[in-house]
Enzyme design. Sequence first.
Site, mmCIF file in Angstrom:
data_model
loop_
_atom_site.group_PDB
_atom_site.id
_atom_site.type_symbol
_atom_site.label_atom_id
_atom_site.label_comp_id
_atom_site.label_asym_id
_atom_site.label_seq_id
_atom_site.Cartn_x
_atom_site.Cartn_y
_atom_site.Cartn_z
ATOM 1 N N GLY A 44 49.039 45.330 42.690
ATOM 2 C CA GLY A 44 47.666 45.393 42.186
ATOM 3 C C GLY A 44 46.736 44.427 42.882
ATOM 4 N N ASP A 45 45.440 44.629 42.648
ATOM 5 C CA ASP A 45 44.391 43.752 43.168
ATOM 6 C C ASP A 45 44.359 43.716 44.694
ATOM 7 O OD1 ASP A 45 43.894 43.124 40.483
ATOM 8 O OD2 ASP A 45 45.431 41.569 40.533
ATOM 9 N N LYS A 68 41.324 47.885 45.864
ATOM 10 C CA LYS A 68 41.120 49.331 45.713
ATOM 11 C C LYS A 68 39.663 49.648 45.407
ATOM 12 C CE LYS A 68 44.259 49.307 42.432
ATOM 13 N NZ LYS A 68 44.820 47.951 42.551
ATOM 14 N N LYS A 111 36.977 48.060 46.333
ATOM 15 C CA LYS A 111 36.163 48.009 47.549
ATOM 16 C C LYS A 111 36.444 49.226 48.441
ATOM 17 C CE LYS A 111 35.487 45.773 51.840
ATOM 18 N NZ LYS A 111 35.694 44.682 52.766
ATOM 19 N N GLY A 159 41.161 45.816 36.951
ATOM 20 C CA GLY A 159 39.983 45.007 37.225
ATOM 21 C C GLY A 159 39.629 45.177 38.680
ATOM 22 N N HIS A 160 38.526 45.855 38.928
ATOM 23 C CA HIS A 160 38.109 46.103 40.307
ATOM 24 C C HIS A 160 36.786 45.382 40.562
ATOM 25 C CE1 HIS A 160 41.122 49.206 40.148
ATOM 26 N NE2 HIS A 160 40.445 49.913 39.266
ATOM 27 N N THR A 161 36.784 44.501 41.536
ATOM 28 C CA THR A 161 35.543 43.815 41.891
ATOM 29 C C THR A 161 34.940 44.486 43.113
ATOM 30 O OG1 THR A 161 36.448 41.755 41.070
ATOM 31 C CG2 THR A 161 34.537 41.579 42.512
ATOM 32 N N ARG A 172 54.916 60.936 20.962
ATOM 33 C CA ARG A 172 54.186 62.056 20.328
ATOM 34 C C ARG A 172 53.510 61.673 19.017
ATOM 35 N NH1 ARG A 172 59.368 65.649 21.437
ATOM 36 N NH2 ARG A 172 60.152 63.713 20.571
ATOM 37 N N GLN A 212 46.208 49.766 38.926
ATOM 38 C CA GLN A 212 47.485 49.086 39.144
ATOM 39 C C GLN A 212 48.031 49.439 40.542
ATOM 40 O OE1 GLN A 212 47.028 50.798 35.866
ATOM 41 N NE2 GLN A 212 45.889 48.919 35.660
ATOM 42 N N GLY A 249 36.406 40.777 54.703
ATOM 43 C CA GLY A 249 35.556 40.002 53.794
ATOM 44 C C GLY A 249 35.261 40.830 52.562
HETATM 45 P P1 GDP Z 1 41.579 46.061 42.903
HETATM 46 O O1 GDP Z 1 42.088 45.812 41.523
HETATM 47 O O2 GDP Z 1 42.610 46.612 43.815
HETATM 48 O O3 GDP Z 1 40.310 46.873 42.923
HETATM 49 O O4 GDP Z 1 41.222 44.629 43.513
HETATM 50 P P2 GDP Z 1 40.450 43.413 42.789
HETATM 51 O O5 GDP Z 1 39.006 43.723 42.761
HETATM 52 O O6 GDP Z 1 41.125 43.048 41.521
HETATM 53 O O7 GDP Z 1 40.782 42.230 43.782
HETATM 54 C C1 GDP Z 1 40.417 42.292 45.132
HETATM 55 C C2 GDP Z 1 39.435 41.148 45.440
HETATM 56 O O8 GDP Z 1 39.354 40.967 46.831
HETATM 57 C C3 GDP Z 1 38.011 41.422 44.966
HETATM 58 O O9 GDP Z 1 37.454 40.206 44.543
HETATM 59 C C4 GDP Z 1 37.297 41.916 46.234
HETATM 60 O O10 GDP Z 1 35.916 41.612 46.244
HETATM 61 C C5 GDP Z 1 38.023 41.138 47.295
HETATM 62 N N1 GDP Z 1 38.161 41.796 48.588
HETATM 63 C C6 GDP Z 1 38.375 43.105 48.865
HETATM 64 N N2 GDP Z 1 38.562 43.293 50.187
HETATM 65 C C7 GDP Z 1 38.461 42.064 50.760
HETATM 66 C C8 GDP Z 1 38.591 41.590 52.107
HETATM 67 O O11 GDP Z 1 38.848 42.327 53.043
HETATM 68 N N3 GDP Z 1 38.426 40.228 52.284
HETATM 69 C C9 GDP Z 1 38.175 39.377 51.253
HETATM 70 N N4 GDP Z 1 38.050 38.074 51.524
HETATM 71 N N5 GDP Z 1 38.054 39.801 49.989
HETATM 72 C C10 GDP Z 1 38.199 41.116 49.756
HETATM 73 P P1 IMO Z 2 44.336 46.544 39.115
HETATM 74 O O1 IMO Z 2 43.964 47.995 38.915
HETATM 75 C C1 IMO Z 2 47.347 43.413 38.669
HETATM 76 C C2 IMO Z 2 50.109 43.808 35.280
HETATM 77 C C3 IMO Z 2 50.007 42.780 34.187
HETATM 78 C C4 IMO Z 2 51.452 42.744 33.713
HETATM 79 C C5 IMO Z 2 51.881 44.213 33.841
HETATM 80 C C6 IMO Z 2 51.808 44.976 32.530
HETATM 81 O O2 IMO Z 2 43.214 45.600 38.997
HETATM 82 O O3 IMO Z 2 45.137 46.372 40.375
HETATM 83 P P2 IMO Z 2 49.802 45.935 31.093
HETATM 84 O O4 IMO Z 2 48.652 45.247 30.405
HETATM 85 O O5 IMO Z 2 49.386 46.962 32.087
HETATM 86 O O6 IMO Z 2 50.820 46.470 30.135
HETATM 87 O O7 IMO Z 2 50.551 44.765 31.899
HETATM 88 O O8 IMO Z 2 51.014 44.783 34.792
HETATM 89 N N1 IMO Z 2 48.843 44.514 35.591
HETATM 90 C C7 IMO Z 2 48.109 44.279 36.694
HETATM 91 N N2 IMO Z 2 48.261 43.367 37.680
HETATM 92 N N3 IMO Z 2 46.332 44.303 38.719
HETATM 93 C C8 IMO Z 2 46.180 45.236 37.761
HETATM 94 O O9 IMO Z 2 45.278 46.230 37.846
HETATM 95 C C9 IMO Z 2 47.061 45.221 36.658
HETATM 96 N N4 IMO Z 2 47.189 45.974 35.533
HETATM 97 C C10 IMO Z 2 48.287 45.524 34.903
HETATM 98 O O10 IMO Z 2 49.596 41.531 34.696
HETATM 99 O O11 IMO Z 2 52.248 42.005 34.613
HETATM 100 MG MG MG Z 3 42.274 44.250 40.156
#
Ligand code: GDP
Ligand code: IMO
Ligand code: MG
Length: 427
Positions: free
Chosen positions: A12-13, A16, A18, A40-42, A142, A223, A414
């Site tokens: 995760g994170d 996606k 961006k 959580g998508h920033t 169910r 995720q 970035g």
């Molecule tokens: P997601 O859950 O996959 O949508 O990702 P998140 O938003 O949780 O975390 C990704 C973080 O990395 C966010 O704060 C984005 O703004 C940042 N980000 C995305 N691509 C890049 C990159 O190429 N470089 C840097 N420095 N930050 C990035």
């Molecule tokens: P994005 O879409 C990172 C992790 C939680 C925990 C496990 C189960 O931003 O990539 P849950 O609340 O889903 O039952 O928690 O999954 N988790 C994530 N970790 N990014 C996420 O989403 C996540 N969604 C759940 O931290 O370990």
């Molecule tokens: Mg995220």
Amino acid sequence: MPAIVLIGAQWGDEGKGKATDLLADRIDYVVKFNGGNNAGHTVVIGDEKYALHLLPSGILTPGVTPVISNGVVIDLEVLFAELDALSSRGIDVSGLRVSANAHVITAYHRTLDKVTERFLGKRQIGTTGRGIGPAYADKINRVGIRIQDIFDEGILRQKVEAALEIKNHLLLKIYNRRAIVADDVVNDLLSYAERLRPLVADTALELNDALDAQKIVLFEGGQATMLDVDHGTYPFVTSSSATAGGASTGSGIGPNRIERVIAVIKAYTTRVGSGPFPTELFDDSGEFLRAKGFEFGTTTGRPRRCGWYDAPIARYTSRINGVTDFVLTKLDVLTGLDEIPVCVAYQVGDKRFDEMPVNQTDFHHAQPIYEMFPGWTEDITSARSFDDLPVNAQKYVRAIESMSGARFSAIGVGPARDAIIVLHDLV
Ligand code: GDP
Ligand code: IMO
Ligand code: MG
């Protein structure tokens, strides 16, 4: 190229949000097909920063129809709060479609998520506490509540009462908590009915019609592969299908519609919550990645665990999802390191694993085998073509690409919307 799936390659994170934003001006629909407000998508657009949890990131682009399909679990309070927050910032959210078959997260799911975690003690999953697991458990069991149930008060009441019967015994007798009153839950859900009604649709029909009409539909996974309930590091996973196949079952489009699978992958690895993580760093390098990459959860604010790039995970993701293209993100975060280790295989006792071990216990004990690559010091955030990258950054990218099972089609340098090098068109 009608249906495109975009998923997370690691835990995760990966960025996606961006990546979706990057494609959004060329797509007609964006579909969230799994998970809920655990995501959580920033997304950074100019000086504006958006944090999305339940809504797909493509909603930020005018002209894209956002869809929440059947595979999602919806917390209605969060849904409307997020819609209102975006509206107040001038984003048009009026086109949102919500599947009548999506399940809802209720107060008892949130409560159970928290108490079961507490009960697990040191074996806890480290969930986001949003009620995701208990809502999916009810769906499979169910006894879930679906969006369409909210429009039939009699049915809704019966279903909530049935769902609460055993749960209240558990809450009272096992967890020592107060029982939940069915009426309160029913009234809470009913309070959203009128606002919800115009959004609800047969989203599977609409998406199939859109694909028939040659519209471009992007399925945005929440995720990631290693958190997938079937293919991830079970039980340290989320409770939904976060892999590419989930886009089909989670939305009601046939798998043969999917022509491209884009996996978003960080130039290193992070994880939030518990579970095995072979390349995890406990030293200054981990702190370097966390601080420089700002690795703190968008949803819970927890510091993310950080480690080096893990090539067996990339290959696993490539296989499980049928990845056609990787988007590599956060390469800029590695700037300034003398040497960059990449995990090429694992050592478990006296045995070497070149691929992900099938046995979870082996994965828990896996020690990374590293290959070292020379780093670079030049700022790469303004690079817009591959040739703009320092030679060592180019070598690093090409080396990990050759180990990862599919081509790298874009490279993030970035957080900004335009901070990306595109090598192959994704749409
Ligand atoms: P997601 O859950 O996959 O949508 O990702 P998140 O938003 O949780 O975390 C990704 C973080 O990395 C966010 O704060 C984005 O703004 C940042 N980000 C995305 N691509 C890049 C990159 O190429 N470089 C840097 N420095 N930050 C990035
Ligand atoms: P994005 O879409 C990172 C992790 C939680 C925990 C496990 C189960 O931003 O990539 P849950 O609340 O889903 O039952 O928690 O999954 N988790 C994530 N970790 N990014 C996420 O989403 C996540 N969604 C759940 O931290 O370990
Ligand atoms: Mg995220």
